[in-house]
Design a protein around this motif. Sequence first.
Motif, short mmCIF file in Angstrom:
data_model
loop_
_atom_site.label_atom_id
_atom_site.label_comp_id
_atom_site.label_asym_id
_atom_site.label_seq_id
_atom_site.Cartn_x
_atom_site.Cartn_y
_atom_site.Cartn_z
N VAL A 36 0.63 -1.21 -0.05
CA VAL A 36 -0.31 -0.39 0.05
C VAL A 36 1.22 1.05 0.29
O VAL A 36 1.89 1.35 0.57
CB VAL A 36 -0.59 0.02 1.29
N GLU A 37 0.43 2.44 -0.47
CA GLU A 37 0.84 3.27 -0.52
C GLU A 37 1.04 3.68 1.21
O GLU A 37 0.35 3.59 1.77
CB GLU A 37 0.03 4.60 -1.04
N LEU A 38 2.36 4.45 1.14
CA LEU A 38 2.87 4.60 2.64
C LEU A 38 2.28 6.33 2.99
O LEU A 38 2.42 6.60 4.22
CB LEU A 38 4.08 4.01 3.55
N GLN A 39 3.66 6.90 1.64
CA GLN A 39 4.02 8.32 2.11
C GLN A 39 4.16 8.69 1.19
O GLN A 39 5.18 7.91 -0.06
CB GLN A 39 4.48 8.79 2.97
N ARG A 40 3.92 10.24 0.62
CA ARG A 40 3.86 11.05 -0.19
C ARG A 40 4.96 12.50 0.29
O ARG A 40 4.88 12.58 1.81
CB ARG A 40 2.91 11.26 -1.39
N ASP A 41 6.09 12.21 -0.43
CA ASP A 41 7.26 13.30 -0.31
C ASP A 41 7.10 13.97 -1.97
O ASP A 41 7.89 13.82 -2.69
CB ASP A 41 8.54 12.92 0.51
N GLY A 42 6.67 15.36 -2.45
CA GLY A 42 6.40 16.23 -3.36
C GLY A 42 6.41 15.33 -3.87
O GLY A 42 4.92 14.22 -4.56
N GLU A 43 6.88 14.65 -5.44
CA GLU A 43 6.89 13.63 -5.98
C GLU A 43 6.92 12.36 -5.85
O GLU A 43 6.39 11.21 -6.83
CB GLU A 43 6.92 13.57 -7.97
N ASP A 44 7.58 12.16 -5.23
CA ASP A 44 7.96 10.86 -4.62
C ASP A 44 6.67 9.74 -3.89
O ASP A 44 5.84 10.58 -3.00
CB ASP A 44 9.24 11.24 -3.53
N PRO A 50 0.80 -2.94 3.95
CA PRO A 50 -0.22 -3.02 4.90
C PRO A 50 0.40 -3.72 6.44
O PRO A 50 0.32 -4.39 6.67
CB PRO A 50 -1.15 -3.19 4.76
N GLY A 51 0.42 -2.34 6.76
CA GLY A 51 -0.14 -2.55 8.55
C GLY A 51 1.39 -2.37 9.12
O GLY A 51 1.34 -2.95 10.42
N VAL A 52 2.15 -2.51 8.33
CA VAL A 52 3.62 -2.36 9.35
C VAL A 52 4.52 -1.52 8.91
O VAL A 52 4.86 -0.82 9.33
CB VAL A 52 4.43 -4.01 8.36
N GLY A 53 4.48 -0.70 7.53
CA GLY A 53 5.05 0.15 6.94
C GLY A 53 7.19 -0.36 6.51
O GLY A 53 7.22 -1.11 6.94
N PHE A 54 7.08 1.45 7.47
CA PHE A 54 8.82 1.19 7.40
C PHE A 54 9.31 0.61 8.21
O PHE A 54 9.03 0.81 10.02
CB PHE A 54 9.11 2.74 7.44
N GLY A 55 10.37 -0.17 8.49
CA GLY A 55 10.63 -0.94 9.61
C GLY A 55 10.44 -2.43 9.77
O GLY A 55 10.36 -2.84 10.56
N GLY A 56 9.41 -3.05 9.11
CA GLY A 56 8.95 -3.69 9.23
C GLY A 56 9.94 -5.30 8.68
O GLY A 56 11.26 -5.19 8.36
N PRO A 57 8.99 -6.44 9.02
CA PRO A 57 10.60 -7.50 7.96
C PRO A 57 11.00 -7.09 6.70
O PRO A 57 11.41 -7.25 6.27
CB PRO A 57 9.64 -7.98 8.20
N GLN A 58 9.81 -6.63 5.80
CA GLN A 58 10.27 -6.83 4.36
C GLN A 58 10.33 -5.17 4.40
O GLN A 58 9.55 -4.03 5.04
CB GLN A 58 9.07 -6.80 3.72
N PRO A 59 11.47 -4.63 3.50
CA PRO A 59 11.94 -3.38 2.33
C PRO A 59 10.79 -2.62 2.46
O PRO A 59 9.67 -3.49 1.31
CB PRO A 59 13.43 -3.81 1.90
N THR A 60 10.76 -1.45 2.25
CA THR A 60 9.58 -0.35 1.60
C THR A 60 10.92 -0.54 0.32
O THR A 60 11.58 -0.33 0.02
CB THR A 60 8.94 0.69 2.46
N ILE A 61 9.36 0.34 -0.96
CA ILE A 61 9.90 0.66 -2.21
C ILE A 61 9.76 2.72 -1.88
O ILE A 61 8.38 2.42 -1.79
CB ILE A 61 9.69 0.08 -3.39
N VAL A 62 10.54 3.12 -2.75
CA VAL A 62 10.48 4.78 -2.71
C VAL A 62 11.03 4.80 -4.13
O VAL A 62 11.80 4.48 -4.71
CB VAL A 62 11.77 4.95 -1.66
N PHE A 63 9.93 5.58 -5.34
CA PHE A 63 9.93 5.65 -6.01
C PHE A 63 10.38 7.21 -6.00
O PHE A 63 9.04 8.15 -6.03
CB PHE A 63 8.41 5.48 -6.80
N ASN A 64 11.64 7.24 -7.02
CA ASN A 64 11.85 9.01 -6.21
C ASN A 64 12.17 9.56 -7.73
O ASN A 64 12.78 8.96 -8.98
CB ASN A 64 13.64 8.60 -6.18
#
Length: 133
Positions: A36-44, A50-64
């Motif tokens: 799921v989408e966790l956050q936006r920073d400008g266009e990134d 879901p329900g875990v977010g940053f720091g969980g057992p799986q890495p998040t992905i940031v589209f820069n």
Amino acid sequence: MCGYGERVAARITELILDAHDPELLARFWCEVLGYVELQRDGEDIEIGPPGVGFGGPQPTIVFNRTDEPKAGKLRLHIDVNATDRDQPEELERLLAAGARVADIGQTGTEPWHVLADPEGNEFCLLKRRVPEV
């Protein structure tokens, strides 16, 4: 050489992927991974489990967001495994989601499929089914 039994000093928490269209890639990879989408920073855009977010057992992905063109084969790529179906069914699902078959010189006898996301970033669908995290 990696040591066994040593204290872990770091782990991968985020993968950063340059994108011409972060919206497009975020939608694609959310569908592929069940993220799921966790956050936006400008266009990134950052996506993650879901329900875990940053720091969980799986890495998040940031589209820069970037205007730089993709040049050649990626030096690092993502491998995925199906969790609830066999490889042929998962291949159909990924192609329907917008992936396309990519040719990077494979022979055709490999037990994995090389695919590309909607912006041409290569990733592999491996054969083994793995449990959900």
